[in-house]
Design a protein around this motif. Structure first.
Motif, mmCIF file in Angstrom:
data_model
loop_
_atom_site.group_PDB
_atom_site.id
_atom_site.type_symbol
_atom_site.label_atom_id
_atom_site.label_comp_id
_atom_site.label_asym_id
_atom_site.label_seq_id
_atom_site.Cartn_x
_atom_site.Cartn_y
_atom_site.Cartn_z
ATOM 1 N N ASP A 1 24.436 0.927 -8.365
ATOM 2 C CA ASP A 1 24.814 1.862 -7.305
ATOM 3 C C ASP A 1 24.512 3.312 -7.662
ATOM 4 N N GLN A 2 24.406 3.613 -8.972
ATOM 5 C CA GLN A 2 24.173 4.995 -9.382
ATOM 6 C C GLN A 2 22.868 5.546 -8.835
ATOM 7 N N LYS A 3 21.890 4.656 -8.609
ATOM 8 C CA LYS A 3 20.599 5.102 -8.084
ATOM 9 C C LYS A 3 20.682 5.462 -6.604
ATOM 10 N N LEU A 4 21.776 5.052 -5.941
ATOM 11 C CA LEU A 4 21.866 5.203 -4.488
ATOM 12 C C LEU A 4 22.922 6.195 -4.017
ATOM 13 N N VAL A 5 23.766 6.693 -4.951
ATOM 14 C CA VAL A 5 24.934 7.470 -4.518
ATOM 15 C C VAL A 5 24.569 8.776 -3.810
ATOM 16 N N PHE A 6 23.364 9.314 -4.032
ATOM 17 C CA PHE A 6 22.974 10.547 -3.355
ATOM 18 C C PHE A 6 22.277 10.274 -2.020
ATOM 19 N N ASP A 7 22.151 9.004 -1.645
ATOM 20 C CA ASP A 7 21.500 8.655 -0.385
ATOM 21 C C ASP A 7 22.474 8.808 0.786
ATOM 22 N N GLU A 8 21.914 9.133 1.955
ATOM 23 C CA GLU A 8 22.752 9.320 3.150
ATOM 24 C C GLU A 8 23.494 8.035 3.520
ATOM 25 N N PHE A 9 24.769 8.185 3.824
ATOM 26 C CA PHE A 9 25.641 7.124 4.332
ATOM 27 C C PHE A 9 25.884 5.994 3.326
ATOM 28 N N PHE A 10 25.482 6.198 2.050
ATOM 29 C CA PHE A 10 25.778 5.158 1.062
ATOM 30 C C PHE A 10 27.232 5.271 0.631
ATOM 31 N N GLN A 11 27.927 4.123 0.582
ATOM 32 C CA GLN A 11 29.312 4.075 0.141
ATOM 33 C C GLN A 11 29.460 3.012 -0.932
ATOM 34 N N VAL A 12 30.243 3.358 -1.964
ATOM 35 C CA VAL A 12 30.388 2.457 -3.107
ATOM 36 C C VAL A 12 31.079 1.162 -2.710
ATOM 37 N N ASP A 13 32.121 1.252 -1.857
ATOM 38 C CA ASP A 13 32.816 0.024 -1.462
ATOM 39 C C ASP A 13 32.082 -0.646 -0.307
ATOM 40 N N GLU A 14 32.363 -1.907 -0.087
ATOM 41 C CA GLU A 14 31.744 -2.646 1.010
ATOM 42 C C GLU A 14 32.165 -2.034 2.341
ATOM 43 N N PRO A 15 31.230 -1.925 3.296
ATOM 44 C CA PRO A 15 31.576 -1.342 4.605
ATOM 45 C C PRO A 15 32.750 -2.037 5.272
ATOM 46 N N ARG B 1 0.809 -1.214 0.000
ATOM 47 C CA ARG B 1 0.000 0.000 0.000
ATOM 48 C C ARG B 1 0.848 1.274 0.000
ATOM 49 N N ALA B 2 2.076 1.201 0.501
ATOM 50 C CA ALA B 2 2.939 2.388 0.533
ATOM 51 C C ALA B 2 4.388 1.943 0.628
ATOM 52 N N ALA B 3 5.294 2.775 0.114
ATOM 53 C CA ALA B 3 6.729 2.460 0.155
ATOM 54 C C ALA B 3 7.525 3.754 0.197
ATOM 55 N N SER B 4 8.730 3.667 0.743
ATOM 56 C CA SER B 4 9.615 4.824 0.791
ATOM 57 C C SER B 4 11.063 4.351 0.741
ATOM 58 N N GLY B 5 11.928 5.209 0.198
ATOM 59 C CA GLY B 5 13.353 4.888 0.140
ATOM 60 C C GLY B 5 13.781 4.262 -1.167
ATOM 61 N N PHE B 6 12.853 4.145 -2.130
ATOM 62 C CA PHE B 6 13.184 3.529 -3.415
ATOM 63 C C PHE B 6 13.251 4.596 -4.511
ATOM 64 N N ALA B 7 14.138 4.372 -5.481
ATOM 65 C CA ALA B 7 14.313 5.344 -6.554
ATOM 66 C C ALA B 7 13.099 5.394 -7.474
ATOM 67 N N ALA B 8 12.412 4.279 -7.656
ATOM 68 C CA ALA B 8 11.273 4.230 -8.566
ATOM 69 C C ALA B 8 10.228 3.257 -8.043
ATOM 70 N N ALA B 9 8.999 3.405 -8.533
ATOM 71 C CA ALA B 9 7.902 2.535 -8.091
ATOM 72 C C ALA B 9 8.186 1.071 -8.436
ATOM 73 N N ASP B 10 8.820 0.828 -9.585
ATOM 74 C CA ASP B 10 9.151 -0.550 -9.981
ATOM 75 C C ASP B 10 10.101 -1.194 -8.985
ATOM 76 N N ASP B 11 11.053 -0.398 -8.464
ATOM 77 C CA ASP B 11 11.991 -0.922 -7.459
ATOM 78 C C ASP B 11 11.243 -1.324 -6.187
ATOM 79 N N ALA B 12 10.248 -0.509 -5.807
ATOM 80 C CA ALA B 12 9.471 -0.817 -4.609
ATOM 81 C C ALA B 12 8.659 -2.094 -4.800
ATOM 82 N N ARG B 13 8.055 -2.248 -5.981
ATOM 83 C CA ARG B 13 7.260 -3.453 -6.242
ATOM 84 C C ARG B 13 8.146 -4.699 -6.274
#
Length: 419
Positions: free
Chosen positions: A358-372, A47-59
């Motif tokens: 990863d390009q869809k996530l690089v502007f998200d808080e605390f996202f890092q390209v390499d493994e933590p 019914r609702a989603a948040s944190g996804f770049a697109a609706a298809d990603d949420a589904r």
């Protein structure tokens, strides 16, 4: 009557979207999915989603999470924690699943994924949100029943019994309205406490850290000749780490101020060539011994413009810092132009590049390209987030293009007036 029902449906949808957004935010920039139960308790629908770049990603994420949600609902567990690798970095810490149950009625489930493990405060916020959602769903159920009884009561011979039932349901609705207000007030207090903590900690840490940095600079300046090479190297290393940490704290504080609407925009005349020169000078310490050159390029004419000097300078520094971090050798291009009331700036590097996922996530808080776990590249994953928020604050747009192994280009556009 039909209009009243549609209004309730819209109110519920808005409440679910708001709860999903708050849950994703509480999960340190994670993801949230709200499922509603149909006639069958296991007939769960997104019914609702948040944190996804697109609706298809949420589904797609909902499809991966749904079997686990059904398991938690079926077992009547109070809370479930599952790891679903397919959901990627934003749910790397696992998915917390809360059944939405109120006074024996199962209304659905809330699934929240976090980039890392949730601390006690954030866990409590998510649990509070699940309780509010369950109450909100039940409020809709009671309102529907009350509405149906009122509609049928006019045609029913046993009007007195129906009226009494309607009265009971109306009292239940009123009690739930009060409880919803209390719950939202409690969530608001938790949110304010979190924000106050971020601000105070940032300020409390910056003050002693600034004194430490000044002391190191003083020793390097006044006692340089008396220091051994090993001591100089250790002090310079400490200075670099301290300066980097101070920038991270400032980034956190600036992000907090932007979210609170407390970072003002200060417009002034700006010489763009001097602005670029200053940003390049500021980045020299970050470049260190790398075989990396920075090449600015300007489209003529390049007039003086009116914009926020400090913020554009900060955006440029963050982009150059990010480019230098992921480029071992080669060059960084800065391309600047002013046309039709817009300042356009691109910062491109010849570094490692970013994969498409990863390009869809690089502007998200605390996202890092390499493994933590690897920590190959320093940083907290806030630089590009702050770039995006600063550009949006200046009413502009930012975009990114990248090829793995060939480099990355970040472009931002902001409206400006000619000086």
């Amino acid at each position: 009557m039909r209009g009243e029902s549609a209004e309730r449906t819209n109110d519920l949808a808005a409440a679910l979207r708001n709860a999903a957004s708050r849950a994703a935010d509480a999960a340190s920039g994670g993801v949230a999915l709200v499922f509603a139960a149909g006639g069958d308790a296991l007939d769960l629908r997104l019914r609702a989603a948040s944190g996804f770049a697109a609706a298809d990603d949420a589904r797609e994420a909902a499809g991966a999470v749904l079997p686990h949600v059904r398991d938690v609902v079926r077992s009547d567990a109070e809370r479930g924690l599952v790891h679903i690798p397919a959901l990627g970095p934003r749910a790397a810490g696992g998915m917390v699943i809360h059944p939405l149950r109120f006074e024996g009625h199962l209304h659905g489930a809330l699934a929240v994924g976090a980039p890392g493990s949730l601390d006690a405060t954030r866990t409590r916020v998510v649990a509070e949100l699940a309780e509010v959602l369950a109450l909100r769903f039940d409020h809709e159920r009671v309102a529907r029943e009350c509405h149906a009884l009122r509609a049928n009561g006019h045609r029913d011979a046993q009007q007195e019994d129906k009226s009494e039932e309607v009265l009971k349901l109306s009292e239940a609705l009123f009690a739930q309205d009060i409880e919803l207000l209390r719950s939202n007030e409690k969530l608001g207090k938790i949110e304010r406490l979190k924000n106050d903590f971020i601000e105070k900690m940032s300020r409390e840490l910056r003050t002693p850290l600034g004194s430490i940095i000044e002391a190191i600079i003083s020793v390097l300046t006044t006692e340089n000749e008396a220091l051994s090479d090993a001591s100089k190297s250790a002090l310079r290393s400490a200075l670099d780490e301290g300066t980097s940490f101070l920038r991270t704290l400032q980034n956190i504080l600036d992000l907090w101020k932007i979210k609170q609407g407390e970072l003002p925009v200060e417009i002034q005349d700006v010489n763009l060539r001097e602005l670029v020169d200053e940003a390049i000078f500021s980045i020299q310490d970050v470049l260190g011994d790398k075989a990396l050159r920075i090449e600015p390029r300007f489209d003529e004419p390049l007039p003086r413009v009116r914009t926020d000097l400090a913020k554009v300078n900060q955006i440029l520094f963050l982009l150059l810092d990010n480019a230098a971090k992921f480029t071992a050798a080669g060059k960084i291009d800065i391309h600047l132009s002013v046309l039709d009331g817009k300042l356009t700036c691109s910062v491109g590097d010849t570094g490692v590049g970013i994969c498409a996922d990863d390009q869809k996530l690089v502007f998200d808080e605390f996202f890092q390209v390499d493994e933590p776990s690897s920590q190959k590249y320093r940083g907290a994953g806030l630089g590009l987030t702050l770039v995006r928020d600063l550009v949006v604050l200046l009413e502009g747009e930012v975009s990114l293009k990248s090829d793995v192994g060939r480099g990355t280009t970040v472009t931002f556009e902001i409206p400006v007036a000619l000086a």
